[in-house]
Design an enzyme around this catalytic site. Structure first.
Site, short mmCIF file in Angstrom:
data_model
loop_
_atom_site.label_atom_id
_atom_site.label_comp_id
_atom_site.label_asym_id
_atom_site.label_seq_id
_atom_site.Cartn_x
_atom_site.Cartn_y
_atom_site.Cartn_z
CE LYS A 1 -1.75 1.62 4.05
NZ LYS A 1 -1.51 3.04 4.37
CG ASN A 2 2.23 2.70 3.58
OD1 ASN A 2 1.09 3.03 3.31
ND2 ASN A 2 2.64 2.43 4.81
CB CYS B 1 -4.62 5.79 10.80
SG CYS B 1 -5.24 4.34 9.95
NE ARG C 1 -0.30 10.31 10.08
CZ ARG C 1 -0.64 9.28 9.33
NH1 ARG C 1 -1.84 8.75 9.44
NH2 ARG C 1 0.20 8.75 8.46
CG ASP D 1 3.27 1.47 9.50
OD1 ASP D 1 2.85 2.39 10.24
OD2 ASP D 1 3.59 1.65 8.32
NE ARG E 1 -7.21 4.08 5.45
CZ ARG E 1 -6.46 4.92 6.15
NH1 ARG E 1 -6.77 5.17 7.38
NH2 ARG E 1 -5.43 5.51 5.59
#
Ligand code: EPZ
Length: 425
Positions: A22-23, A116, A121, A305, A397
């Site tokens: 995903k990232n 999230c 952030r 993560d 997600r």
């Protein structure tokens, strides 16, 4: 809204190919805006975050088409447009698309990214990057407008190796005039992967995978084909599931060195871990041994993560442990929920101290973010009795189909239920 009903005492045993990252897929999709020619991405995971990023690209006039795990993009007719809250709230990509817009069009306008809730952030490092590349910025009411007065290269020294800010600096530098220098860059594989994609499209980047990147701007980028590599966090999740359940698994399609510090952690818990080319095999003891102290750090350190999964593993291990979260100050939602299974934890951010307990019991728990929800699923697999996991939409997600994958790994007693308001006991 969906929930999951998970049977307890399930042992992981099996093998599978890990989905695409995903990232890596998300920043690569954003980078497609820089390329006015066809791009083909293979092994692109089927995730809600990917779909939302494709929708943002479409808003900017990019042609996108998906056939299974292959995505076709063509930004030939792309044009500036505002990315409003409806399309930006699902994930973090609007801030990268602002960098991509500055690179391609010289201006852009976005609503703040969502994603999230695992910490504050802030976007200050992204703003610093844009300013260094000559952008004027106005940020008001969770919206940001930026316009670049010059296209010249920049020298940037990041005070913290932010993954997203490094990726934004790369996007801005590729089409600038002259050589940009980015020091203090993040070394995450997802930064190196973005560089490799752009190099394939004609970008000139040196120092890939290091903290100092030198990028010589080019006049234009060309169409390319790129395979998204296996997801190291998904692989880490499934290895932890095997470790916690006293199981065994063989994962294909993920490079073991992407998970170096985490594989070391699993070994210290007593697991046998062997790695070869693009495969990782793990065999767990009947019960894990704790007595560890770990701290999350930027790559190649212990990955934030996988922190919630690591906390889960330490809850079922024999002994005491401490986990320190140094990256996202509020990434403890899952640890709090784990207490409902009977886990013995003391949460005093940025630390969680854990006294391992052999038996945990099925519980009704609420996932509040992507990785935390996955960690709660692993706890439920180990507990005695049935558990209910709410907040399953977070899993979509980042995990293509965790129920399918768990079934392939021998844990078939998991079912998803659609939640209609008021329809549950
Ligand atoms: C990326 O987020 C990943 N997301 C995250 O994965 C991952 O946890 C994180 O990198 C760290 O590895 C994507 O790639 C889409 P950062 P990013 O900028 O880029 C602070 C998952 O579960 N910071 O490296 O947003 C920030 O608050 C997700 O898949 C600033 O202070 O992470 C954090 O404390 C979650 N100012 C630290 O830096 C800024 O302008 C690291 O953030 C930017 C960041």
């Amino acid at each position: 809204m969906e929930r999951m009903v998970i049977g307890g005492r399930q042992r992981v045993s099996g093998e599978l190919h890990v989905q695409g990252s995903k990232n890596l897929a998300l920043p690569v999709l954003c980078a497609c805006l820089l390329i006015p020619e066809p791009v083909v991405l293979t092994h692109c995971p089927l995730l809600s975050d990917v779909e939302e990023t494709l929708a943002m690209l479409q808003t900017l006039g990019v042609f996108v088409k998906r056939e299974g795990h292959t995505v076709f993009c063509d930004a030939k007719d792309a044009a500036p447009a505002k990315l409003s809250k409806e399309v930006t709230q699902g994930n973090r990509m609007s801030i990268l698309l602002l960098g991509a817009m500055l690179s391609r069009f010289g201006c852009g306008e976005i609503s703040y990214p969502g994603g999230c809730r695992i910490g504050k952030r802030p976007l200050d490092l992204h703003e610093q990057v844009f300013s260094r590349f000559g952008a004027e910025l106005i940020a008001l009411n969770d919206e940001m407008w930026a316009c670049r007065k010059r296209r010249s290269a920049a020298r940037i020294s990041l005070p913290y190796p932010s993954v997203g800010a490094t990726q934004n600096a790369i996007l801005c530098a590729c089409l600038s005039e002259g050589v940009s220098e980015i020091s203090g860059a993040a070394k995450e594989p997802e930064v190196a992967g973005l560089c490799r994609f752009l190099i394939g499209a004609g970008a000139k980047i040196r120092g890939v995978g290091t903290s100092k990147l030198l990028i010589e701007g080019v006049k234009g980028l060309r169409g390319t084909r790129f395979a998204i590599e296996g997801d190291r966090i998904v692989a880490g999740t499934y290895l932890t599931a095997a470790a916690m359940s006293g199981g065994e698994c063989l994962l294909h399609g993920v490079s073991p060195n992407r998970l170096g510090s985490y594989l070391e952690f699993l070994r210290r818990l007593g697991c046998e871990v062997s790695a070869k080319d693009e495969s990782i095999r793990l065999r767990a003891p009947e019960r894990l041994t704790s007595g560890l102290s770990v701290k999350t750090e930027p790559y190649p350190g212990f990955p934030t993560d996988l922190q919630p999964m690591a906390v889960g593993a330490l809850c079922v291990a024999r002994g005491d442990a401490n986990v320190e979260e140094t990256i996202f100050e509020e990434r403890f939602a899952a640890a709090r929920e784990m207490q409902k299974f009977g886990a013995r934890l003391c949460i005093a951010p940025p630390n969680v101290s854990i006294h391992g307990v052999e038996k945990h019991f099925g519980a009704r728990v609420q996932g509040r973010d992507l990785r935390g929800s996955a960690a709660l699923l692993l706890m439920a697999l180990c507990a005695q009795g049935e558990s209910i996991l709410e907040g399953v939409e977070y899993l979509n997600r980042g995990y293509e189909d965790i129920v399918r994958d768990m079934a392939l790994l021998g844990c078939a007693d998991i079912r998803k239920e659609e939640k209609k308001w008021g329809s549950y006991e």
